[in-house]
Design an enzyme around this catalytic site. Structure first.
Site, PDB file in Angstrom:
ATOM      1  N   ASP A  95       0.863  -1.175   0.000  1.00  9.67           N
ATOM      2  CA  ASP A  95       0.000   0.000   0.000  1.00  9.67           C
ATOM      3  C   ASP A  95       0.906   1.233   0.000  1.00  9.67           C
ATOM      4  OD1 ASP A  95      -1.623   2.204   0.892  1.00  9.67           O
ATOM      5  OD2 ASP A  95      -3.064   0.751   1.654  1.00  9.67           O
ATOM      6  N   ASP A 117      -7.840   5.689  -8.134  1.00  9.66           N
ATOM      7  CA  ASP A 117      -9.235   5.531  -7.711  1.00  9.66           C
ATOM      8  C   ASP A 117      -9.761   6.883  -7.203  1.00  9.66           C
ATOM      9  OD1 ASP A 117      -8.936   2.812  -8.269  1.00  9.66           O
ATOM     10  OD2 ASP A 117      -8.170   2.392  -6.265  1.00  9.66           O
ATOM     11  N   LYS A 121     -16.635  10.057  -2.322  1.00  7.23           N
ATOM     12  CA  LYS A 121     -17.284  10.527  -1.078  1.00  7.23           C
ATOM     13  C   LYS A 121     -16.316  11.351  -0.247  1.00  7.23           C
ATOM     14  CE  LYS A 121     -20.573   6.795  -0.794  1.00  7.23           C
ATOM     15  NZ  LYS A 121     -20.690   5.390  -0.500  1.00  7.23           N
ATOM     16  N   THR A 191      -1.536   4.761 -20.579  1.00  8.08           N
ATOM     17  CA  THR A 191      -1.737   3.665 -19.634  1.00  8.08           C
ATOM     18  C   THR A 191      -2.898   2.803 -20.144  1.00  8.08           C
ATOM     19  OG1 THR A 191      -3.459   4.532 -18.179  1.00  8.08           O
ATOM     20  CG2 THR A 191      -1.228   5.384 -17.836  1.00  8.08           C
ATOM     21  N   GLU A 192      -3.101   1.686 -19.451  1.00  6.54           N
ATOM     22  CA  GLU A 192      -4.209   0.813 -19.856  1.00  6.54           C
ATOM     23  C   GLU A 192      -5.556   1.547 -19.729  1.00  6.54           C
ATOM     24  OE1 GLU A 192      -4.507  -2.715 -17.512  1.00  6.54           O
ATOM     25  OE2 GLU A 192      -6.002  -3.573 -18.828  1.00  6.54           O
TER      26      GLU A 192
HETATM   27  C1  LIG Z   1      -7.817   2.446 -11.676  1.00  2.00           C
HETATM   28  S1  LIG Z   1      -6.365   1.497 -11.574  1.00  2.00           S
HETATM   29  C2  LIG Z   1      -5.252   2.290 -12.728  1.00  2.00           C
HETATM   30  C3  LIG Z   1      -4.164   1.374 -13.190  1.00  2.00           C
HETATM   31  C4  LIG Z   1      -3.095   1.991 -14.088  1.00  2.00           C
HETATM   32  N1  LIG Z   1      -2.347   3.011 -13.356  1.00  2.00           N
HETATM   33  C5  LIG Z   1      -3.654   2.554 -15.363  1.00  2.00           C
HETATM   34  O1  LIG Z   1      -3.688   3.788 -15.500  1.00  2.00           O
HETATM   35  O2  LIG Z   1      -4.043   1.778 -16.234  1.00  2.00           O
HETATM   36  C6  LIG Z   1      -5.704   2.066 -10.003  1.00  2.00           C
HETATM   37  C7  LIG Z   1      -4.803   1.040  -9.355  1.00  2.00           C
HETATM   38  O3  LIG Z   1      -4.221   1.618  -8.204  1.00  2.00           O
HETATM   39  C8  LIG Z   1      -4.137   0.627  -7.181  1.00  2.00           C
HETATM   40  N2  LIG Z   1      -4.085   1.356  -5.893  1.00  2.00           N
HETATM   41  C9  LIG Z   1      -5.045   2.164  -5.395  1.00  2.00           C
HETATM   42  N3  LIG Z   1      -4.667   2.671  -4.203  1.00  2.00           N
HETATM   43  C10 LIG Z   1      -3.428   2.164  -3.953  1.00  2.00           C
HETATM   44  C11 LIG Z   1      -2.514   2.306  -2.876  1.00  2.00           C
HETATM   45  N4  LIG Z   1      -2.818   3.053  -1.798  1.00  2.00           N
HETATM   46  N5  LIG Z   1      -1.328   1.657  -2.947  1.00  2.00           N
HETATM   47  C12 LIG Z   1      -1.019   0.869  -4.012  1.00  2.00           C
HETATM   48  N6  LIG Z   1      -1.851   0.692  -5.064  1.00  2.00           N
HETATM   49  C13 LIG Z   1      -3.045   1.330  -5.044  1.00  2.00           C
HETATM   50  C14 LIG Z   1      -5.390  -0.197  -7.369  1.00  2.00           C
HETATM   51  O4  LIG Z   1      -5.264  -1.492  -6.823  1.00  2.00           O
HETATM   52  C15 LIG Z   1      -5.513  -0.221  -8.893  1.00  2.00           C
HETATM   53  O5  LIG Z   1      -4.906  -1.355  -9.474  1.00  2.00           O
END
Ligand SMILES: C[S@@+](CC[C@H](N)C(=O)[O-])C[C@H]1O[C@@H](n2cnc3c(N)ncnc32)[C@H](O)[C@@H]1O
Length: 214
Positions: A95, A117, A121, A191-192
């Protein structure tokens, strides 16, 4: 990004040579991990890692660390990584809250936040990766000229970030509400999520932040 739990994912991650186990032990020693003094760029929440692996192929003189907290997602990145001949990229399953336990001050030159993400909220605002709480973590690991680069399709999160980042003591060096049709489009690595959302016609927002010069 969340994928259905893949049985055995944790074990495969533990055994992968591309994943740094117990990354806290590497604090202050990242040059030894890569075997050189090249700058280190990290992506927080890299998902399946497409963006970072493309950058690693383009820039052999930069070391990349991909951070993803979900094992099922990281496993996809590892599977892709196994098909590539690269020595300048590794991953960790943590994390991002723990980054200051993993890198010492000044050890990181750039932090990428891509399609984080949104946590819409108000009561979850602290979880946004551009919140003052996370900017304080980045402050603890970046070198003095270090930068945070953030892309998103989510206008609410972007507007929030344009306010929250300066309030946290940072300067917004550039921003655009439509990256792909802006002067900053050249050289952009998608990015994806960016490929998906721009394919749906959504404009992509981008900002770059650095610490205010004292
Ligand atoms: C919406 S995806 C975007 C993935 C990629 N960066 C893209 O643009 O295609 C966001 C990713 O961030 C990861 N993530 C969210 N909060 C995180 C945190 N505090 N530490 C590590 N990973 C995190 C989630 O598990 C998720 O796989």
């Amino acid at each position: 990004m969340r994928l259905r739990h893949i049985p055995g994912a944790e074990k495969q991650i533990e055994e992968s040579t591309f994943v740094i186990q117990e990354p806290e032990q590497k604090k202050g020693c990242w040059a030894e991990v890569f075997g050189n003094e090249n700058p280190i760029h990290i992506e927080v929440g890299m998902g399946k890692g497409k963006f970072l692996m493309e950058l690693a192929q383009q820039n052999p003189d930069i070391n990349y660390v991909g951070i993803e907290m979900y094992s099922s997602v990281l496993l996809k990145a590892i599977q892709k990584r196994e098909t590539l001949e690269l020595t300048n990229i590794c991953f960790m399953c943590v994390d991002a809250r723990k980054l200051a336990d993993i890198f010492k001050k000044g050890e990181v030159a750039k932090i990428y936040l891509n399609f984080s993400d949104p946590w819409p909220k108000d009561r979850h605002a602290k979880r946004r990766l551009t919140s003052p709480q996370f900017m304080a973590v980045y402050d603890q690991i970046l070198c003095p000229e270090g930068k945070v680069e953030f892309k998103t399709d989510n206008r609410g999160l972007f507007d929030y970030s344009l306010e929250a980042i300066p309030e946290a003591g940072w300067e917004i060096e550039m921003h655009t509400f439509d990256l792909h049709h802006s002067e900053y489009a050249e050289g952009n690595v998608m990015t994806e999520y960016e490929t998906k959302f721009s394919g749906e016609g959504k404009p992509i927002c981008k900002l770059i932040a650095s610490r205010k010069s004292q």
